[in-house]
Design a protein around this motif. Structure first.
Motif, mmCIF file in Angstrom:
data_model
loop_
_atom_site.group_PDB
_atom_site.id
_atom_site.type_symbol
_atom_site.label_atom_id
_atom_site.label_comp_id
_atom_site.label_asym_id
_atom_site.label_seq_id
_atom_site.Cartn_x
_atom_site.Cartn_y
_atom_site.Cartn_z
ATOM 1 N N HIS A 26 0.840 -1.194 0.000
ATOM 2 C CA HIS A 26 0.000 0.000 0.000
ATOM 3 C C HIS A 26 0.874 1.242 0.000
ATOM 4 N N ALA A 27 0.333 2.325 -0.536
ATOM 5 C CA ALA A 27 1.007 3.620 -0.588
ATOM 6 C C ALA A 27 -0.051 4.633 -0.989
ATOM 7 N N ASP A 28 0.358 5.883 -1.179
ATOM 8 C CA ASP A 28 -0.589 6.879 -1.661
ATOM 9 C C ASP A 28 -1.148 6.434 -3.006
ATOM 10 N N GLY A 29 -2.446 6.271 -3.081
ATOM 11 C CA GLY A 29 -3.084 5.845 -4.319
ATOM 12 C C GLY A 29 -3.030 4.358 -4.576
ATOM 13 N N VAL A 30 -2.451 3.592 -3.657
ATOM 14 C CA VAL A 30 -2.340 2.141 -3.816
ATOM 15 C C VAL A 30 -2.859 1.473 -2.549
ATOM 16 N N THR A 31 -3.858 0.637 -2.707
ATOM 17 C CA THR A 31 -4.379 -0.112 -1.564
ATOM 18 C C THR A 31 -4.944 -1.426 -2.072
ATOM 19 N N PRO A 32 -4.884 -2.499 -1.280
ATOM 20 C CA PRO A 32 -5.420 -3.789 -1.746
ATOM 21 C C PRO A 32 -6.895 -3.673 -2.132
ATOM 22 N N GLU A 33 -7.226 -4.183 -3.317
ATOM 23 C CA GLU A 33 -8.593 -4.078 -3.823
ATOM 24 C C GLU A 33 -9.475 -5.185 -3.228
ATOM 25 N N LYS A 34 -10.686 -4.823 -2.893
ATOM 26 C CA LYS A 34 -11.642 -5.816 -2.411
ATOM 27 C C LYS A 34 -12.472 -6.401 -3.554
ATOM 28 N N SER A 35 -12.490 -5.715 -4.687
ATOM 29 C CA SER A 35 -13.253 -6.212 -5.832
ATOM 30 C C SER A 35 -12.653 -5.652 -7.113
ATOM 31 N N LEU A 36 -13.073 -6.212 -8.244
ATOM 32 C CA LEU A 36 -12.597 -5.729 -9.540
ATOM 33 C C LEU A 36 -12.940 -4.266 -9.773
ATOM 34 N N ARG A 37 -14.039 -3.794 -9.168
ATOM 35 C CA ARG A 37 -14.453 -2.401 -9.349
ATOM 36 C C ARG A 37 -13.385 -1.427 -8.842
ATOM 37 N N ALA A 38 -12.550 -1.894 -7.933
ATOM 38 C CA ALA A 38 -11.540 -1.017 -7.333
ATOM 39 C C ALA A 38 -10.228 -0.985 -8.117
ATOM 40 N N LEU A 39 -10.124 -1.769 -9.200
ATOM 41 C CA LEU A 39 -8.873 -1.797 -9.966
ATOM 42 C C LEU A 39 -8.549 -0.430 -10.546
ATOM 43 N N ASP A 40 -7.291 -0.037 -10.371
ATOM 44 C CA ASP A 40 -6.814 1.240 -10.894
ATOM 45 C C ASP A 40 -5.541 0.974 -11.687
ATOM 46 N N PRO A 41 -5.487 1.353 -12.952
ATOM 47 C CA PRO A 41 -4.321 1.008 -13.777
ATOM 48 C C PRO A 41 -3.017 1.591 -13.256
ATOM 49 N N GLU A 42 -3.037 2.797 -12.730
ATOM 50 C CA GLU A 42 -1.800 3.388 -12.217
ATOM 51 C C GLU A 42 -1.302 2.652 -10.985
ATOM 52 N N ALA A 43 -2.231 2.230 -10.136
ATOM 53 C CA ALA A 43 -1.838 1.459 -8.954
ATOM 54 C C ALA A 43 -1.244 0.120 -9.367
ATOM 55 N N LEU A 44 -1.833 -0.510 -10.387
ATOM 56 C CA LEU A 44 -1.306 -1.783 -10.878
ATOM 57 C C LEU A 44 0.124 -1.613 -11.399
ATOM 58 N N ILE A 45 0.353 -0.545 -12.150
ATOM 59 C CA ILE A 45 1.688 -0.302 -12.695
ATOM 60 C C ILE A 45 2.690 -0.103 -11.561
ATOM 61 N N THR A 46 2.294 0.636 -10.530
ATOM 62 C CA THR A 46 3.184 0.869 -9.389
ATOM 63 C C THR A 46 3.526 -0.433 -8.682
ATOM 64 N N LEU A 47 2.525 -1.273 -8.453
ATOM 65 C CA LEU A 47 2.752 -2.552 -7.786
ATOM 66 C C LEU A 47 3.683 -3.444 -8.603
ATOM 67 N N PHE A 48 3.478 -3.502 -9.905
ATOM 68 C CA PHE A 48 4.335 -4.335 -10.745
ATOM 69 C C PHE A 48 5.758 -3.764 -10.807
ATOM 70 N N ARG A 49 5.879 -2.443 -10.839
ATOM 71 C CA ARG A 49 7.214 -1.842 -10.895
ATOM 72 C C ARG A 49 8.018 -2.190 -9.645
ATOM 73 N N VAL A 50 7.391 -2.117 -8.476
ATOM 74 C CA VAL A 50 8.113 -2.377 -7.222
ATOM 75 C C VAL A 50 8.267 -3.869 -6.957
ATOM 76 N N ASN A 51 7.192 -4.634 -7.127
ATOM 77 C CA ASN A 51 7.191 -6.040 -6.698
ATOM 78 C C ASN A 51 7.763 -7.013 -7.724
ATOM 79 N N ALA A 52 7.773 -6.637 -8.986
ATOM 80 C CA ALA A 52 8.256 -7.565 -10.014
ATOM 81 C C ALA A 52 9.413 -6.992 -10.824
ATOM 82 N N VAL A 53 9.253 -5.775 -11.332
ATOM 83 C CA VAL A 53 10.290 -5.204 -12.197
ATOM 84 C C VAL A 53 11.581 -4.959 -11.415
#
Length: 245
Positions: A88-115
């Protein structure tokens, strides 16, 4: 020819688990130096030649490459632990449903956790020795296991850790071609009392047993110490139990 210094490298040394890993690895007295990598030098970093610090933003490849060059000058890394991660971070929080998906948050998570771990592997694995055992371990999460996913939710975090797991499994295959004794694994550190997990310890990823950073670090080192080349490309929990991909 002088003997090459043996290094343990902890990437994410400024975090709770990373800092505990630095202290535990140094206490083993098996390495000529323990090298910490983080954006900022921790305030309590020891002023001791046995502790080297390298500043780098590991999401920036130029900085990772520069850090690798510095580490190469210090010696040969025989143990590399990537203890970075983002939940979690500013603008990034675990989603409870698909409705909460945010593309920028996804990119941030992938950049830190995988890239970032992939960049670290790209630049540090070539520095490991060819003639003895070395180990590269990245801290993943049980929720990144596809076959173990029974609760859903936390889409971005799960997916980014699953991507990390695939990267570990894939780079282990390539790494073994040039370093027969090289080990590459993903490790689940448990539910640890750190800034990363604090707001969510009652959530979907919580488990009955919670660990302090030092307890997690001690358990992870015990697991790593038992691993051999036959374990490369696999995923293990802090208690040594294998986790399915």
């Amino acid at each position: 020819m002088p003997q090459v210094r043996s290094l343990a490298v902890v990437v994410g040394a400024g975090g709770g688990i990373g800092g505990a890993l630095v202290r535990r690895l140094a206490a083993q007295d098996r390495y000529d130096a323990v090298v910490g990598v983080a954006r900022r030098r921790p305030k309590d970093w020891p002023h001791d030649p046995a502790f080297a610090f390298v500043g780098a933003d590991v999401t920036d490849e130029a900085q990772v490459s520069a850090a690798a060059s510095t580490i190469d000058e210090l010696g040969s890394p025989v143990r590399i632990v990537v203890a970075t991660g983002l939940l979690h971070a500013d603008g990034v929080t675990p989603e409870k449903s698909l409705r909460a998906l945010d593309p920028e948050a996804l990119i941030t998570l992938f950049r830190v956790n995988a890239v970032a771990p992939a960049l670290i592997a790209k630049h540090l694995l070539p520095l490991t020795p060819r003639d003895r055992i070395s180990l590269f371990a990245a801290l993943s999460a049980r929720v990144g296991s596809i076959s173990d996913n029974r609760l859903g939710g936390w889409h971005g975090y799960r997916a980014s850790k699953a991507a990390l797991n695939m990267l570990i499994a894939t780079l282990a295959i390539e790494h073994r071609r040039s370093r027969k004794m090289g080990i590459c694994v993903a490790l689940h550190p448990g539910t640890v009392e750190t800034r990363l997990s604090a707001p969510f310890q009652q959530g979907a990823a919580a488990v009955p047993k919670r660990l302090t950073p030092d307890q997690s670090a001690a358990a992870l080192i015990e697991v790593m110490d038992r691993l051999g080349p036959e374990h490369t490309g696999r995923f293990f929990a802090w208690d040594g139990q294998p986790i399915p991909w």
